[in-house]
Design a protein around this motif. Structure first.
Motif, short mmCIF file in Angstrom:
data_model
loop_
_atom_site.label_atom_id
_atom_site.label_comp_id
_atom_site.label_asym_id
_atom_site.label_seq_id
_atom_site.Cartn_x
_atom_site.Cartn_y
_atom_site.Cartn_z
N LYS A 61 0.73 -1.36 -0.08
CA LYS A 61 0.25 0.28 -0.20
C LYS A 61 1.11 1.36 -0.22
O LYS A 61 0.50 2.01 -0.58
CB LYS A 61 -1.02 0.20 1.33
N ASN A 62 2.37 0.55 0.76
CA ASN A 62 3.02 1.78 0.83
C ASN A 62 3.40 2.92 -0.24
O ASN A 62 3.60 3.58 -0.90
CB ASN A 62 3.47 2.06 1.89
N TRP A 63 3.96 1.59 -0.99
CA TRP A 63 4.46 1.49 -2.78
C TRP A 63 3.30 2.17 -3.50
O TRP A 63 3.90 3.33 -4.37
CB TRP A 63 4.91 0.26 -3.37
N VAL A 64 2.24 1.81 -3.68
CA VAL A 64 1.06 2.26 -4.51
C VAL A 64 1.41 3.98 -4.30
O VAL A 64 1.04 4.87 -5.14
CB VAL A 64 -0.77 2.06 -4.58
N THR A 65 0.69 4.20 -2.42
CA THR A 65 0.91 5.50 -2.46
C THR A 65 1.82 6.68 -3.36
O THR A 65 2.01 7.74 -3.33
CB THR A 65 0.72 5.72 -0.90
N LYS A 66 2.71 5.60 -2.86
CA LYS A 66 4.58 6.20 -3.51
C LYS A 66 4.53 7.03 -4.74
O LYS A 66 4.67 7.91 -5.51
CB LYS A 66 5.44 6.07 -2.82
N MET A 67 4.43 6.19 -5.37
CA MET A 67 4.48 5.80 -6.99
C MET A 67 3.17 7.24 -7.42
O MET A 67 3.28 7.33 -8.36
CB MET A 67 3.52 4.18 -7.45
N ARG A 68 2.29 6.51 -6.72
CA ARG A 68 0.74 7.94 -7.03
C ARG A 68 1.18 9.48 -7.11
O ARG A 68 1.27 10.37 -7.80
CB ARG A 68 -0.01 7.91 -6.01
N ASP A 69 1.85 9.72 -5.30
CA ASP A 69 2.49 11.01 -5.66
C ASP A 69 3.65 11.36 -6.34
O ASP A 69 3.46 12.20 -6.96
CB ASP A 69 3.49 11.32 -4.35
N ILE A 70 4.21 10.31 -7.21
CA ILE A 70 4.58 10.46 -8.14
C ILE A 70 4.01 11.36 -9.51
O ILE A 70 4.63 11.79 -9.92
CB ILE A 70 5.76 9.45 -8.63
N ALA A 71 3.16 10.07 -9.79
CA ALA A 71 2.68 10.29 -10.94
C ALA A 71 2.22 12.28 -10.48
O ALA A 71 1.97 12.36 -11.42
CB ALA A 71 1.36 9.59 -11.04
N PHE A 72 1.14 12.10 -9.46
CA PHE A 72 0.62 13.62 -9.34
C PHE A 72 1.67 14.76 -9.89
O PHE A 72 1.47 15.36 -10.39
CB PHE A 72 0.46 13.59 -7.93
N GLU A 73 2.81 14.54 -9.21
CA GLU A 73 4.17 15.39 -9.71
C GLU A 73 4.37 15.88 -11.09
O GLU A 73 4.60 16.82 -11.43
CB GLU A 73 5.10 15.12 -8.63
N ALA A 74 4.47 14.40 -12.10
CA ALA A 74 4.59 14.21 -12.78
C ALA A 74 3.37 15.54 -13.96
O ALA A 74 3.51 15.89 -14.55
CB ALA A 74 5.24 13.24 -13.49
N GLU A 75 2.17 14.90 -13.26
CA GLU A 75 1.24 15.77 -13.91
C GLU A 75 1.45 17.20 -13.87
O GLU A 75 1.24 18.32 -14.55
CB GLU A 75 -0.40 15.26 -13.04
N ASP A 76 1.77 18.06 -12.66
CA ASP A 76 1.75 18.94 -12.31
C ASP A 76 2.87 19.98 -12.89
O ASP A 76 2.86 21.05 -13.49
CB ASP A 76 2.39 18.98 -11.23
N ILE A 77 3.98 18.96 -12.99
CA ILE A 77 4.98 19.54 -13.90
C ILE A 77 4.42 19.54 -15.26
O ILE A 77 4.22 20.82 -16.14
CB ILE A 77 6.82 18.23 -14.01
N ILE A 78 3.97 18.97 -15.98
CA ILE A 78 2.89 18.92 -17.88
C ILE A 78 2.47 20.20 -17.72
O ILE A 78 2.59 21.32 -18.63
CB ILE A 78 3.33 17.46 -17.51
#
Length: 785
Positions: A61-78
């Motif tokens: 569950k922690n891995w999924v949460t961290k991966m989601r945060d990474i994806a959110f940050e990538a979306e924010d950059i774009i």
């Protein structure tokens, strides 16, 4: 090692967000690279999200949460890059503080983290069963004794005092089902002159409850329905009975859980192996009490495709017990980019309605009302499912319910992507500038707007802005013009005067809705230059007509409540993607141009016209005579020919027809009865004759008929084999009508409503003693609101 890899990955990606003013040239390639990386992340997230609930391993569950945060940050950059790119294209000042070392992130390092994650997930045991497509039509099972006791209390004539009967129990036990079954029992209703079904949420006021009761006493809500449940022994092969009993036992007698689980096994092969896997996968998963039901319901959510999970979580953006317009949900999903792409001619809106139906079939939501074409009109979510929805949304940072000004707000790095405000606030203390959706709705008391005024501009990545019940503002907040990513804008204000010229800056806007407005004095031409516009709804018929000129939004599908004008001849023919059109104040000057333009709108399914004076109806109706899409037609206003055109020029695909103030001198039923697909017919002050005849074999598909304000009508004849499918008949304010038609005794009505009729008319219909009772004694639901 895995934790260290993720930690390093998160830190390095965080470093990429360090702000540095650089030239836009040279970073576009890097942004494209990041887009590709984001797609890869999302693929892993979809797989991980589907499997993270297979066990209780917190590491996964922690891995999924961290991966989601990474994806959110990538979306924010774009999105930030696109924000500044669009600002420059529009000639606005400003430079981008952006990524200095985007490519410094090691791909090897990133994929090492992903591979470790995938390996952890794939080694988990257990299997989440695929949930079924569920029907929503249910008969009540197992409450016969309880129903009899309550009914006896209700109809006991010896009890003359008012009383309250409470049905209590934990969530999912079937309390609402039992109450609604009693309420919708037509035999029991005949014992009462007045009845109302009102839902009271956890937060309520006495005034609001009384207002709801008052608004309901003149109508009888249609029954809600749930999954049909059979006796196990009659539908289950003998070899599977043992498994079936084990599954039922795990539900603990909770109806809501039985519905979901019954649907689950219905999609599986009727083999011992398949059913054994279901039983085995459920071992040890459920707890006692109300939480057991939530655990079972969670199975359905966990089995949803990735895109449907986001669609479901959006129900948390609305109030408890709210009946949500289906079209609103679909437009919001579209704005957020949740809907999957499909090849062919299917529109994204149609895909959205399919998603809504799938959620209903899975019993996660309920469609409470359908439109003329049987598509969903309004939907609702059970309070237990809403609790689960909000809990899951909170865990995944999908949304946050903002409750008061002083609450501790999360940092930008871990804040929710959508903010929901249901209560009145003085100031908005929320720091997440990466917000994607903002909902503000406290419609009960018309809250002030000051809490948001001056703060909207900081949410530069907003896609959805949903502002209801704004009472203290007469103009659009100018901060909105900087929200370049905005795709959905709904604004309810009683004092709004103008749609400003800067509205054209919102190049990505798809849905623009103004509602509850007063007199709108100006609509800027720039609105119609937005090429992405799909849905436009303006507040009243008192505003100016749209001046579209040559730059029309060719993707426009919905255009509602606009005034007639020269645009009908110039711009309307170019809106070839229109599906729904509502025009007000059409005069003789517009009639020919409107008729000519309508012939070019080959996709138009719904047309509403409010006529300012008498116009030749023939020209408008014949414009549809050779088209296959028109399903709904609403015409308000008198017609200069005083009669309907012949049947062969009516659009033969019409399903719903509403004629208002038509002032016809010839009986319209001769023409309307021959329409082969007509299901819903409403006539309001449409006919001024004394006699009306529904001819034999007429109205073959009609389900609902409303006759309203026929001032001169004295006699109504219904011939044999007319309206064979009619279920609902409303007779309202026809003062001279002498009696119920004789032919009604042969019509299989389910519901008859008689309102604002003379006492003599109603006396003739009195149960058992009335002269006309024999004509309607077969109708189970008769009311006199």
């Amino acid at each position: 090692m895995a934790d260290a890899a993720v930690g390093s990955l998160v830190r390095k990606l965080g470093d990429l967000l360090v702000q540095e003013a650089i030239n836009l040239h040279g970073v576009s390639d890097q942004v494209e690279w990041l887009k590709r990386e984001l797609e890869t992340m999302q693929c892993f997230l979809k797989d991980a999200e589907a499997k993270k609930n297979n066990g209780d391993d917190e590491r996964v569950k922690n891995w999924v949460t961290k991966m989601r945060d990474i994806a959110f940050e990538a979306e924010d950059i774009i999105d930030t890059f696109m924000y500044y790119t669009l600002r420059r294209q529009q000639g606005q000042p400003g430079c981008i503080g952006f990524i200095k070392r985007l490519r410094e992130l090691s791909r090897v390092e990133k994929y090492m983290a992903f591979l470790i994650l995938v390996q952890l997930i794939n080694t988990k045991s257990g299997e989440i069963p695929i949930l079924p497509q569920l029907r929503d039509d249910i008969d009540m099972v197992g409450f016969d004794d309880e129903k009899k006791k309550i009914v006896l209390e209700l109809v006991n004539e010896e009890k003359t005092n008012r009383s309250v009967i409470s049905i209590v129990g934990m969530g999912g036990l079937g309390k609402t089902t039992l109450a609604k079954n009693i309420y919708n029992d037509h035999e029991e209703k005949r014992s009462f002159d007045i009845f109302a079904w009102v839902i009271i949420s956890q937060e309520y006021t006495i005034h609001e409850v009384l207002k709801r009761i008052s608004s309901k006493i003149s109508a009888t809500p249609s029954a809600d329905t749930i999954q049909d449940l059979s006796d196990i022994e009659t539908c289950c092969p003998t070899s599977l009975l043992d498994y079936a009993h084990q599954l039922v036992q795990r539900c603990g007698g909770l109806p809501l859980a039985l519905v979901v689980l019954g649907g689950l096994v219905s999609t599986k092969p009727q083999t011992q192996d398949a059913w054994h896997k279901i039983v085995d996968s459920m071992k040890g998963q459920f707890v006692e009490g109300g939480k057991r039901c939530l655990k079972i319901l969670a199975l359905s959510y966990n089995d949803l495709p990735y895109y449907l999970k986001s669609c479901f979580l959006y129900f948390g953006c609305f109030k408890e017990d709210e009946k949500i317009p289906a079209k609103t949900l679909v437009r919001l999903w579209l704005a957020e980019g949740f809907l999957p792409k499909k090849n062919g001619t299917t529109t994204e809106e149609e895909i959205g309605f399919d998603c809504l139906e799938e959620l209903a079939q899975r019993c996660l939501i309920q469609v409470t009302k359908r439109k003329y074409d049987d598509s969903a009109k309004r939907c609702q979510i059970h309070d237990l499912l809403r609790d689960m929805c909000i809990s899951e949304a909170k865990e995944s940072r999908f949304l946050k319910l903002y409750k008061n000004d002083a609450e501790d707000c999360m940092t930008t790095a871990n804040a929710a992507r959508r903010l929901i405000i249901f209560n009145e606030i003085e100031t908005l203390n929320y720091s997440n500038s990466k917000l994607r959706g903002l909902f503000y709705d406290k419609s009960d008391n018309l809250p002030p707007f000051r809490a948001l005024k001056g703060q909207l501009g900081k949410f530069k990545l907003l896609k959805v802005l949903f502002l209801l019940a704004i009472s203290d503002i007469s103009e659009f907040p100018s901060e909105i013009k900087s929200l370049i990513h905005l795709r959905y804008l709904e604004f309810h204000s009683v004092n709004l005067k103008e749609v400003p010229s800067w509205i054209g800056h919102l190049r990505n806007l798809q849905t623009f809705i103004l509602s509850y407005g007063g007199r709108l004095e100006k609509i800027s031409d720039s609105l119609w230059t937005i090429g992405n516009l799909r849905h436009v709804c303006l507040p009243t018929s008192t505003g100016p007509p749209p001046n579209m000129r040559n730059n029309v939004p060719k993707n426009l599908q919905i255009l509602e409540w606009v005034n007639a004008g020269s645009w009908i001849g110039n711009a309307l023919p170019k809106l070839t993607n229109l599906r729904k059109l509502k025009i007000c104040n059409v005069s003789n000057d517009h009639a020919n141009a409107l008729s000519s333009s309508l012939q070019k709108l080959g996709r138009l399914a719904s047309l509403s016209i409010e006529i300012g004076d008498e116009i030749p109806l023939d020209n408008i109706i014949t414009a549809f005579s050779n088209q296959h899409c028109p399903k709904k037609l609403f015409l308000k206003g008198s017609l200069n020919h005083k009669q309907l055109p012949l049947n062969d020029v009516f659009p033969q695909q019409l399903v719903k027809l509403f004629l208002m103030f038509s002032k016809l001198e010839q009986d319209p039923m001769a023409t309307l009865g021959k329409l082969p697909c007509l299901k819903y017919l409403k006539l309001y002050d449409a006919y001024e004759g004394k006699q009306m005849i529904c001819s034999a074999a007429g109205f073959p598909q009609l389900l609902s008929l409303t006759i309203l304000v026929f001032d001169q009508l004295e006699e109504w004849h219904i011939e044999d084999k007319t309206m064979p499918r009619l279920k609902s008949l409303w007779i309202i304010n026809c003062k001279r009508l002498k009696m119920i038609p004789e032919g009604l005794k042969n019509v299989s009505l389910h519901r008859l409503v008689v309102s604002l009729m003379p006492e003599e008319f109603k006396t003739r219909m009195k149960e058992n003693t009335g002269e006309d009772w024999y004509k309607i004694q077969h109708v189970p639901n008769i009311s006199f609101p």
